[in-house]
Design an enzyme around this catalytic site. Structure first.
Site, PDB file in Angstrom:
ATOM      1  N   THR A  42    -110.372  37.715 -15.833  1.00  0.00           N
ATOM      2  CA  THR A  42    -109.857  36.697 -14.919  1.00  0.00           C
ATOM      3  C   THR A  42    -109.456  37.279 -13.574  1.00  0.00           C
ATOM      4  O   THR A  42    -109.812  36.753 -12.518  1.00  0.00           O
ATOM      5  CB  THR A  42    -108.650  35.976 -15.561  1.00  0.00           C
ATOM      6  N   CYS A  43    -108.707  38.374 -13.576  1.00  0.00           N
ATOM      7  CA  CYS A  43    -108.167  38.920 -12.330  1.00  0.00           C
ATOM      8  C   CYS A  43    -109.266  39.239 -11.325  1.00  0.00           C
ATOM      9  O   CYS A  43    -109.208  38.834 -10.173  1.00  0.00           O
ATOM     10  CB  CYS A  43    -107.334  40.163 -12.613  1.00  0.00           C
ATOM     11  N   CYS A  48    -106.767  37.078  -9.363  1.00  0.00           N
ATOM     12  CA  CYS A  48    -106.010  37.785  -8.322  1.00  0.00           C
ATOM     13  C   CYS A  48    -106.857  38.224  -7.138  1.00  0.00           C
ATOM     14  O   CYS A  48    -106.476  38.018  -5.984  1.00  0.00           O
ATOM     15  CB  CYS A  48    -105.339  39.036  -8.895  1.00  0.00           C
ATOM     16  N   LYS A  51    -108.597  35.347  -5.136  1.00  0.00           N
ATOM     17  CA  LYS A  51    -107.477  34.588  -4.572  1.00  0.00           C
ATOM     18  C   LYS A  51    -106.898  35.289  -3.352  1.00  0.00           C
ATOM     19  O   LYS A  51    -106.675  34.678  -2.301  1.00  0.00           O
ATOM     20  CB  LYS A  51    -106.415  34.409  -5.671  1.00  0.00           C
ATOM     21  N   TYR A 179     -97.338  29.629  -9.440  1.00  0.00           N
ATOM     22  CA  TYR A 179     -98.121  30.587  -8.662  1.00  0.00           C
ATOM     23  C   TYR A 179     -99.420  29.980  -8.124  1.00  0.00           C
ATOM     24  O   TYR A 179     -99.663  29.958  -6.923  1.00  0.00           O
ATOM     25  CB  TYR A 179     -98.533  31.774  -9.538  1.00  0.00           C
ATOM     26  N   GLU A 183    -100.343  28.877  -4.290  1.00  0.00           N
ATOM     27  CA  GLU A 183    -101.266  29.780  -3.583  1.00  0.00           C
ATOM     28  C   GLU A 183    -102.467  29.010  -3.042  1.00  0.00           C
ATOM     29  O   GLU A 183    -102.871  29.194  -1.894  1.00  0.00           O
ATOM     30  CB  GLU A 183    -101.697  30.905  -4.519  1.00  0.00           C
ATOM     31  N   HIS A 438     -86.020  50.825  11.742  1.00  0.00           N
ATOM     32  CA  HIS A 438     -85.939  49.769  12.751  1.00  0.00           C
ATOM     33  C   HIS A 438     -87.108  49.870  13.739  1.00  0.00           C
ATOM     34  O   HIS A 438     -87.521  50.979  14.076  1.00  0.00           O
ATOM     35  CB  HIS A 438     -84.612  49.915  13.505  1.00  0.00           C
ATOM     36  N   GLU A 443     -85.331  46.179   6.894  1.00  0.00           N
ATOM     37  CA  GLU A 443     -84.090  46.926   7.129  1.00  0.00           C
ATOM     38  C   GLU A 443     -82.870  46.100   6.727  1.00  0.00           C
ATOM     39  O   GLU A 443     -81.787  46.643   6.456  1.00  0.00           O
ATOM     40  CB  GLU A 443     -83.983  47.356   8.590  1.00  0.00           C
TER      41      GLU A 443
END
Length: 461
Positions: A42-43, A48, A51, A179, A183, A438, A443
């Site tokens: 599936t991934c 994933c 997607k 999810y 998405e 920074h 931060e």
């Protein structure tokens, strides 16, 4: 003659099964992997990876809009859905080839067919071949679940079909609030579709921190996505190429596509589990396993989404590796399913690890919350109306950071690194002692000094 044809037979060529097969083969085991569809699972094939490629592509229009604030004048642009799909298919084919090559390099054999258990050691292949195995690993993953039958459900697509649509829908209704639903809502909206999300609960992202849920919804609605909660799809009518989605509230929505993303179920049907004596977990419908991923049958194991424990690709990979280490490497390894980082590639993106505020307050008597939401530096020039959310959940007694929740650009990337600190049981003092980098958004995680909320539960008298 050997007692068995192979030492290990793996049913499923997805991430978990492939990792287990490769590691077992590296330990010297004779391994066979059966995959009836495409290597990668599936991934890689329809989850994933494609997607994330679609998510990246859908960001481009927003980047073009934001460029004006930085002095860029960009002329007329156009987008071609067919090109996106074709290029995605090329990349998926490349990855599928890599998965196949890596398995074969390890010495394992791949059979492109369905395998069904006949008993605890025997498998029947759709080719007619029978194979006996000392150990069997079931890693067949999961599949989209459309839920209870509603009239017109035959017109509904899942995330599987969404990756192969012939054209981009101008209007789409997506049922679901997790999810996948969010998405794809961001993906389609980013490419210019009119998107409506329908969800039965009181708010999207059930199970996530409440502040995250509120923040994501507000940001999605700013981007023009309509979110309807406390409601479900009752019926879908088709009129030529158009659809009318009737809701439980009595209202209706016209669209070009209707997609359901209301959950996934483990692929356990038709595997011969009963014949082999493999038990199903009555609580979740997945294969029942112990902490070692062992099923009710001593020589049969299961990893990944088919167990319906924690349905995330990296978890399946870790479970597959631990299985191979334990059984073939003689190095007993149990997977720790606590404190697993996760991301939702919605727009805006979500990254989270550890406990939510509600979970922490239920488990700890003293909980401190550090929270900030601010306008990111990019938005000060682009003019976009958006804000970032960062939140730390801390045990007020031990000072240990119990959870971190981020909504904003690169939330997943930041969370992956923060997850190391949370897994190591870092304290808020450790975060405070870290010098800020920074100018960055992250931060804020090391500069929040004063709790925004403090919850102290009084001891029972």
């Amino acid at each position: 003659m050997a007692e068995f044809d192979v030492d290990l037979f793996v049913i499923g060529g997805g991430s978990g099964g492939v990792r287990a097969a490769r590691i077992a083969a590296n330990y010297g085991a004779k391994v066979m992997v059966a995959e009836e569809y495409r290597m990668g699972g599936t991934c890689v094939i329809r989850g994933c990876v494609p997607k994330k490629l679609f998510v990246i592509g859908s960001h481009v229009h927003q980047e073009i809009e934001d460029a004006a604030g930085f002095g860029w004048s960009i002329g007329q642009v156009s987008f071609d859905w067919a090109t996106l799909v074709a290029n995605k298919d090329k990349e998926i084919a490349r990855l599928e080839g890599a998965y196949t090559t890596n398995v074969e390099k390890s010495g394992a054999r791949i059979v492109k067919t369905r395998a069904v258990l006949e008993d605890a050691h025997t498998l029947h292949l759709a080719t007619g071949e029978k194979v006996t195995a000392k150990y069997i690993l079931i890693a067949t993953g999961g599949a989209p679940n459309h839920g209870p039958h509603v009239p017109g459900i035959e017109h509904v697509i899942s995330s599987n079909e969404a990756f192969h649509l012939k054209e981009l829908p101008k209007r789409i209704v997506i049922q679901g609030g997790g999810y996948i639903a969010l998405e794809f809502a961001g993906i389609f909206a980013g490419f210019g579709s009119d998107v409506t999300v329908v969800y039965r609960g009181d708010n999207i992202l059930r199970g996530f921190d409440e502040d995250v849920r509120k923040h994501v919804r507000a940001e999605m609605e700013k981007r023009g996505i309509t979110i309807i909660t406390g409601c479900t799809v009752a019926k879908i009518d088709k009129h030529g190429k158009d659809f009318t989605t009737h809701l439980s509230s009595g209202s209706s929505i016209a669209s070009d596509q209707v997609m359901f993303a209301i959950g996934r179920h483990p692929n356990v049907r038709g595997l011969g589990l009963e014949a082999a004596g493999v038990a199903i977990n009555p609580a979740n419908g997945g294969i029942q396993v112990d902490g070692w991923s062992k099923t009710s049958v001593d020589n049969i194991y299961a990893v990944g989404d088919v167990t319906h424990r924690t349905n995330l690709t990296p978890v399946a990979i870790r479970e597959g590796h631990a299985f191979a280490d334990t059984v073939f490497g003689k190095r007993p390894v149990q997977v720790d399913h606590a404190t697993i980082p996760t991301a939702v590639f919605s727009q805006p993106e979500v990254g989270t690890v550890g406990l939510t505020e509600a979970e922490a307050r239920a488990q700890y008597s003293h909980v401190d919350i550090y929270k900030t939401d601010f306008r990111p530096i990019k938005a000060t020039m682009s003019g976009r109306d958006t804000r970032v959310l960062m939140k730390l959940v801390v045990d007020g007694s031990s000072d240990r950071v119990l959870g971190c929740h981020i909504v904003g650009d690169c939330a997943a990337e930041v969370t992956q690194v923060v997850a190391i600190a949370v897994k190591m049981k870092a304290t808020k003092a450790d975060f405070d002692a870290t010098i800020a980098l920074h100018p960055t958004a992250s931060e804020e995680l090391v500069t929040m000094r004063t709790p925004t909320a403090r919850h102290v539960r009084q001891a029972a008298e």
